[in-house]
Scaffold this active site. Structure first.
Site, PDB file in Angstrom:
ATOM      1  N   LYS A   9     -11.440 -13.915  14.448  1.00 25.40           N
ATOM      2  CA  LYS A   9     -12.273 -13.580  15.769  1.00 25.40           C
ATOM      3  C   LYS A   9     -13.587 -13.055  15.221  1.00 25.40           C
ATOM      4  O   LYS A   9     -13.948 -12.807  14.049  1.00 25.40           O
ATOM      5  CB  LYS A   9     -11.435 -12.350  16.178  1.00 25.40           C
ATOM      6  CG  LYS A   9     -10.132 -12.683  16.802  1.00 25.40           C
ATOM      7  CD  LYS A   9      -9.448 -11.592  17.396  1.00 25.40           C
ATOM      8  CE  LYS A   9      -8.252 -11.806  18.112  1.00 25.40           C
ATOM      9  NZ  LYS A   9      -7.761 -10.834  19.150  1.00 25.40           N
ATOM     10  N   TYR A  49      -7.528 -17.843  26.635  1.00 25.10           N
ATOM     11  CA  TYR A  49      -6.738 -16.916  27.203  1.00 25.10           C
ATOM     12  C   TYR A  49      -6.240 -16.714  28.490  1.00 25.10           C
ATOM     13  O   TYR A  49      -5.915 -15.576  29.068  1.00 25.10           O
ATOM     14  CB  TYR A  49      -7.433 -15.586  26.621  1.00 25.10           C
ATOM     15  CG  TYR A  49      -7.578 -15.072  25.259  1.00 25.10           C
ATOM     16  CD1 TYR A  49      -6.359 -14.640  24.512  1.00 25.10           C
ATOM     17  CD2 TYR A  49      -8.701 -15.000  24.509  1.00 25.10           C
ATOM     18  CE1 TYR A  49      -6.296 -14.340  23.115  1.00 25.10           C
ATOM     19  CE2 TYR A  49      -8.819 -14.740  23.079  1.00 25.10           C
ATOM     20  CZ  TYR A  49      -7.586 -14.385  22.579  1.00 25.10           C
ATOM     21  OH  TYR A  49      -7.575 -14.200  21.357  1.00 25.10           O
ATOM     22  N   PHE A  57      -7.534  -5.784  30.207  1.00 23.70           N
ATOM     23  CA  PHE A  57      -8.538  -6.085  29.250  1.00 23.70           C
ATOM     24  C   PHE A  57      -9.073  -7.777  29.163  1.00 23.70           C
ATOM     25  O   PHE A  57      -9.711  -7.807  28.057  1.00 23.70           O
ATOM     26  CB  PHE A  57      -7.848  -5.736  27.814  1.00 23.70           C
ATOM     27  CG  PHE A  57      -6.554  -6.641  27.626  1.00 23.70           C
ATOM     28  CD1 PHE A  57      -6.839  -7.751  26.889  1.00 23.70           C
ATOM     29  CD2 PHE A  57      -5.551  -6.112  27.598  1.00 23.70           C
ATOM     30  CE1 PHE A  57      -5.194  -8.376  26.672  1.00 23.70           C
ATOM     31  CE2 PHE A  57      -4.107  -6.593  27.421  1.00 23.70           C
ATOM     32  CZ  PHE A  57      -4.001  -7.859  26.948  1.00 23.70           C
ATOM     33  N   ARG A  85       2.448 -14.120  12.184  1.00 22.47           N
ATOM     34  CA  ARG A  85       2.112 -12.875  12.904  1.00 22.47           C
ATOM     35  C   ARG A  85       2.625 -11.882  11.814  1.00 22.47           C
ATOM     36  O   ARG A  85       1.969 -10.713  12.026  1.00 22.47           O
ATOM     37  CB  ARG A  85       3.105 -12.863  14.161  1.00 22.47           C
ATOM     38  CG  ARG A  85       2.397 -13.721  15.144  1.00 22.47           C
ATOM     39  CD  ARG A  85       3.312 -13.947  16.488  1.00 22.47           C
ATOM     40  NE  ARG A  85       3.131 -12.694  17.237  1.00 22.47           N
ATOM     41  CZ  ARG A  85       2.077 -12.522  18.051  1.00 22.47           C
ATOM     42  NH1 ARG A  85       1.131 -13.373  18.258  1.00 22.47           N
ATOM     43  NH2 ARG A  85       2.199 -11.435  18.765  1.00 22.47           N
ATOM     44  N   THR A  91      -0.922  -5.918  16.845  1.00 22.48           N
ATOM     45  CA  THR A  91      -2.098  -5.913  17.407  1.00 22.48           C
ATOM     46  C   THR A  91      -3.106  -4.625  17.336  1.00 22.48           C
ATOM     47  O   THR A  91      -4.174  -4.864  17.196  1.00 22.48           O
ATOM     48  CB  THR A  91      -1.828  -6.057  19.182  1.00 22.48           C
ATOM     49  OG1 THR A  91      -0.732  -7.092  19.205  1.00 22.48           O
ATOM     50  CG2 THR A  91      -2.917  -6.551  19.858  1.00 22.48           C
ATOM     51  N   ARG A 102      -4.416  -6.904   9.599  1.00 22.76           N
ATOM     52  CA  ARG A 102      -5.232  -5.968  10.690  1.00 22.76           C
ATOM     53  C   ARG A 102      -5.146  -4.527  10.289  1.00 22.76           C
ATOM     54  O   ARG A 102      -6.049  -3.869  10.231  1.00 22.76           O
ATOM     55  CB  ARG A 102      -4.235  -6.137  11.948  1.00 22.76           C
ATOM     56  CG  ARG A 102      -4.605  -7.407  12.773  1.00 22.76           C
ATOM     57  CD  ARG A 102      -3.576  -7.711  14.054  1.00 22.76           C
ATOM     58  NE  ARG A 102      -4.156  -8.652  14.680  1.00 22.76           N
ATOM     59  CZ  ARG A 102      -3.375  -9.317  15.648  1.00 22.76           C
ATOM     60  NH1 ARG A 102      -2.280  -8.938  15.614  1.00 22.76           N
ATOM     61  NH2 ARG A 102      -3.975 -10.120  16.682  1.00 22.76           N
ATOM     62  N   ASN A 112      -9.811  -7.213  16.359  1.00 22.14           N
ATOM     63  CA  ASN A 112      -8.497  -7.091  15.474  1.00 22.14           C
ATOM     64  C   ASN A 112      -8.440  -8.167  14.691  1.00 22.14           C
ATOM     65  O   ASN A 112      -7.374  -8.652  14.120  1.00 22.14           O
ATOM     66  CB  ASN A 112      -7.185  -6.865  16.423  1.00 22.14           C
ATOM     67  CG  ASN A 112      -6.886  -7.549  17.158  1.00 22.14           C
ATOM     68  OD1 ASN A 112      -7.524  -8.619  17.365  1.00 22.14           O
ATOM     69  ND2 ASN A 112      -5.892  -7.571  17.969  1.00 22.14           N
ATOM     70  N   HIS A 115      -6.120 -13.900  15.388  1.00 23.12           N
ATOM     71  CA  HIS A 115      -5.232 -14.530  16.480  1.00 23.12           C
ATOM     72  C   HIS A 115      -4.157 -15.159  15.868  1.00 23.12           C
ATOM     73  O   HIS A 115      -4.495 -15.982  14.811  1.00 23.12           O
ATOM     74  CB  HIS A 115      -6.025 -15.120  17.551  1.00 23.12           C
ATOM     75  CG  HIS A 115      -5.084 -15.776  18.356  1.00 23.12           C
ATOM     76  ND1 HIS A 115      -4.261 -15.202  19.611  1.00 23.12           N
ATOM     77  CD2 HIS A 115      -4.575 -17.115  18.223  1.00 23.12           C
ATOM     78  CE1 HIS A 115      -3.680 -16.196  20.129  1.00 23.12           C
ATOM     79  NE2 HIS A 115      -3.811 -17.187  19.337  1.00 23.12           N
ATOM     80  N   GLU A 126      -2.395 -24.236  21.825  1.00 21.18           N
ATOM     81  CA  GLU A 126      -3.566 -23.804  21.377  1.00 21.18           C
ATOM     82  C   GLU A 126      -4.061 -24.396  20.315  1.00 21.18           C
ATOM     83  O   GLU A 126      -5.344 -24.623  20.157  1.00 21.18           O
ATOM     84  CB  GLU A 126      -3.246 -22.207  20.759  1.00 21.18           C
ATOM     85  CG  GLU A 126      -2.963 -21.183  21.720  1.00 21.18           C
ATOM     86  CD  GLU A 126      -2.322 -19.823  21.354  1.00 21.18           C
ATOM     87  OE1 GLU A 126      -2.466 -19.544  20.057  1.00 21.18           O
ATOM     88  OE2 GLU A 126      -2.225 -18.870  22.052  1.00 21.18           O
TER      89      GLU A 126
HETATM   90  P1  ATP Z   1      -3.245 -12.257  19.285  1.00 19.21           P
HETATM   91  O1  ATP Z   1      -2.967 -12.995  20.845  1.00 19.21           O
HETATM   92  O2  ATP Z   1      -4.752 -12.093  19.675  1.00 19.21           O
HETATM   93  O3  ATP Z   1      -2.833 -12.711  18.281  1.00 19.21           O
HETATM   94  P2  ATP Z   1      -1.589 -10.268  20.146  1.00 19.21           P
HETATM   95  O4  ATP Z   1      -0.470 -11.426  20.426  1.00 19.21           O
HETATM   96  O5  ATP Z   1      -0.766  -9.316  19.076  1.00 19.21           O
HETATM   97  O6  ATP Z   1      -2.722 -10.806  19.611  1.00 19.21           O
HETATM   98  P3  ATP Z   1      -1.728  -9.918  22.891  1.00 19.21           P
HETATM   99  O7  ATP Z   1      -1.058  -8.903  23.814  1.00 19.21           O
HETATM  100  O8  ATP Z   1      -1.472 -11.354  22.938  1.00 19.21           O
HETATM  101  O9  ATP Z   1      -1.818  -9.506  21.383  1.00 19.21           O
HETATM  102  O10 ATP Z   1      -3.170  -9.595  23.441  1.00 19.21           O
HETATM  103  C1  ATP Z   1      -4.155 -10.760  22.912  1.00 19.21           C
HETATM  104  C2  ATP Z   1      -5.496  -9.858  22.472  1.00 19.21           C
HETATM  105  O11 ATP Z   1      -5.968  -9.148  23.566  1.00 19.21           O
HETATM  106  C3  ATP Z   1      -5.185  -8.893  21.299  1.00 19.21           C
HETATM  107  O12 ATP Z   1      -5.007  -9.495  20.152  1.00 19.21           O
HETATM  108  C4  ATP Z   1      -6.430  -8.056  21.560  1.00 19.21           C
HETATM  109  O13 ATP Z   1      -7.526  -8.480  20.983  1.00 19.21           O
HETATM  110  C5  ATP Z   1      -6.495  -7.977  22.849  1.00 19.21           C
HETATM  111  N1  ATP Z   1      -5.974  -6.506  23.529  1.00 19.21           N
HETATM  112  C6  ATP Z   1      -4.448  -6.513  23.764  1.00 19.21           C
HETATM  113  N2  ATP Z   1      -4.129  -5.473  24.211  1.00 19.21           N
HETATM  114  C7  ATP Z   1      -5.428  -4.803  24.545  1.00 19.21           C
HETATM  115  C8  ATP Z   1      -6.090  -3.433  24.961  1.00 19.21           C
HETATM  116  N3  ATP Z   1      -5.132  -2.939  25.437  1.00 19.21           N
HETATM  117  N4  ATP Z   1      -7.116  -3.296  24.795  1.00 19.21           N
HETATM  118  C9  ATP Z   1      -8.164  -4.159  24.365  1.00 19.21           C
HETATM  119  N5  ATP Z   1      -7.711  -5.385  23.965  1.00 19.21           N
HETATM  120  C10 ATP Z   1      -6.478  -5.672  23.984  1.00 19.21           C
HETATM  121 MG    MG Z   2      -0.986 -12.994  21.571  1.00 20.57          MG
END
Ligand code: ATP
Ligand code: MG
Length: 137
Positions: A9, A49, A57, A85, A91, A102, A112, A115, A126
């Site tokens: 990112k 996304y 968010f 992962r 996350t 992370r 973070n 992804h 993706e």
């Molecule tokens: P990713 O999809 O990026 O690998 P993830 O699967 O751990 O991460 P998701 O729940 O899919 O998390 O959320 C996608 C992305 O949205 C997160 O990686 C983070 O950057 C952002 N995100 C998630 N929750 C929050 C939040 N509460 N506030 C701000 N950003 C968030």
């Molecule tokens: Mg995700």
């Protein structure tokens, strides 16, 4: 073997962490089979996304992902989706295990650093979002 899509990112690229993030994946046993650097538009980030469009968010996330260059990577290996992962960690860096990307680098739940796809279906979608089959070794 399985493939997954990872992104470094904007906070990772900005802080010169590309090499170190790639090392975590390589040391974890995943093979890099495709890679490119690019800068998403806001519209492209929203499309990538789209599954999160109802989440509170979504605007913050898509603005952030369009705020600077990113690196898109296809990783290959046994259980690549789960392994990626695991190497990334939770996350929220406050909840991420020691030794994960992370825990080591992430600034916040939003910024973070990486992804990783979360299922075979999202990995297929993706990977195709960023790469043609010809670009994957
Ligand atoms: P990713 O999809 O990026 O690998 P993830 O699967 O751990 O991460 P998701 O729940 O899919 O998390 O959320 C996608 C992305 O949205 C997160 O990686 C983070 O950057 C952002 N995100 C998630 N929750 C929050 C939040 N509460 N506030 C701000 N950003 C968030
Ligand atoms: Mg995700």
């Amino acid at each position: 073997v399985e493939r997954t899509l990872s992104l470094i990112k904007p906070d990772g690229v900005e802080r010169n962490l590309i090499g170190q993030v790639l090392s975590f994946f390589e040391k974890g046993g995943l093979k890099i089979v495709a890679m490119k650097m690019l800068h998403l538009t806001k519209a492209q980030a929203e499309e990538f996304y789209i599954v999160h469009k109802e989440r509170p968010f979504y605007q913050e996330l898509t603005e952030y992902m369009a705020s600077g260059p990113i690196v898109a990577i296809v990783l290959e290996g046994e259980n690549a989706i789960a392994k990626c992962r695991e190497i990334m960690g939770a996350t929220d860096p406050a909840e991420a295990a020691e030794g994960t990307i992370r825990k080591t680098f992430a600034l916040s739940k939003g910024e973070n650093t990486v992804h990783g796809s979360d299922s075979p279906e999202s990995a297929a979608r993706e990977i195709a979002f960023f790469f043609s089959e010809l670009e994957i070794c």
